[in-house]
Design an enzyme around this catalytic site. Structure first.
Site, PDB file in Angstrom:
ATOM      1  N   GLU A 121     -27.554  34.369-128.250  1.00  0.00           N
ATOM      2  CA  GLU A 121     -28.977  34.298-128.612  1.00  0.00           C
ATOM      3  C   GLU A 121     -29.528  32.898-128.363  1.00  0.00           C
ATOM      4  O   GLU A 121     -30.661  32.746-127.900  1.00  0.00           O
ATOM      5  CB  GLU A 121     -29.184  34.705-130.068  1.00  0.00           C
ATOM      6  CG  GLU A 121     -30.637  34.722-130.494  1.00  0.00           C
ATOM      7  CD  GLU A 121     -31.502  35.673-129.681  1.00  0.00           C
ATOM      8  OE1 GLU A 121     -32.598  35.258-129.258  1.00  0.00           O
ATOM      9  OE2 GLU A 121     -31.087  36.823-129.448  1.00  0.00           O
ATOM     10  N   GLU A 146     -35.251  31.322-121.989  1.00  0.00           N
ATOM     11  CA  GLU A 146     -36.662  31.686-122.119  1.00  0.00           C
ATOM     12  C   GLU A 146     -37.555  30.445-122.140  1.00  0.00           C
ATOM     13  O   GLU A 146     -38.603  30.428-121.498  1.00  0.00           O
ATOM     14  CB  GLU A 146     -36.883  32.514-123.384  1.00  0.00           C
ATOM     15  CG  GLU A 146     -36.353  33.922-123.266  1.00  0.00           C
ATOM     16  CD  GLU A 146     -36.622  34.765-124.503  1.00  0.00           C
ATOM     17  OE1 GLU A 146     -37.190  34.241-125.480  1.00  0.00           O
ATOM     18  OE2 GLU A 146     -36.263  35.954-124.475  1.00  0.00           O
TER      19      GLU A 146
END
Length: 116
Positions: free
Chosen positions: A64, A71
């Site tokens: 994550e 991102e």
């Protein structure tokens, strides 16, 4: 070895960990991890089972964090929509999903026989 540089690098890593906690998905993963740890304590897992659970928690949280960093970099490099930017973000999110699903399956394999 430059000790000041080493200490600074640990500081940067801690800042990154703290920044990741602000992400909604990270909070979901951390909440899930807390639930699993409590369940493990109540269930009485073996040492090997704990090692597997801890490893899976670390893999999901690490994935994550990598996803979030990808991102961020993609958003910085491509502030407007681009199909390759979308693809990079989707693939990174897909990797997290694979780790998360795998961790659920492993959790079921470990916990279900002990509960039923």
């Amino acid at each position: 070895m430059n000790v000041k540089k080493l200490i600074k690098s640990f500081g940067y890593a801690l800042e990154g960990i703290w920044a990741s906690f602000k992400q909604q998905n990270m909070r979901i993963h951390l909440t899930s991890a807390l639930i699993v740890v409590v369940a493990g304590l109540l269930t009485g897992l073996s040492t090997v089972e704990w090692l597997i659970i801890i490893l899976m928690i670390a893999l999901v949280i690490g994935a994550e964090m990598i996803n979030s960093s990808i991102e961020s970099v993609v958003d910085l490099a491509s502030p407007t929509f681009h199909p390759l930017a979308k693809q990079a973000k989707d693939i990174a999110a897909g990797a997290v999903l694979i780790f998360a699903i795998t961790s659920v399956v492993i959790g079921l394999i470990i916990f279900v026989p002990k509960w039923f």
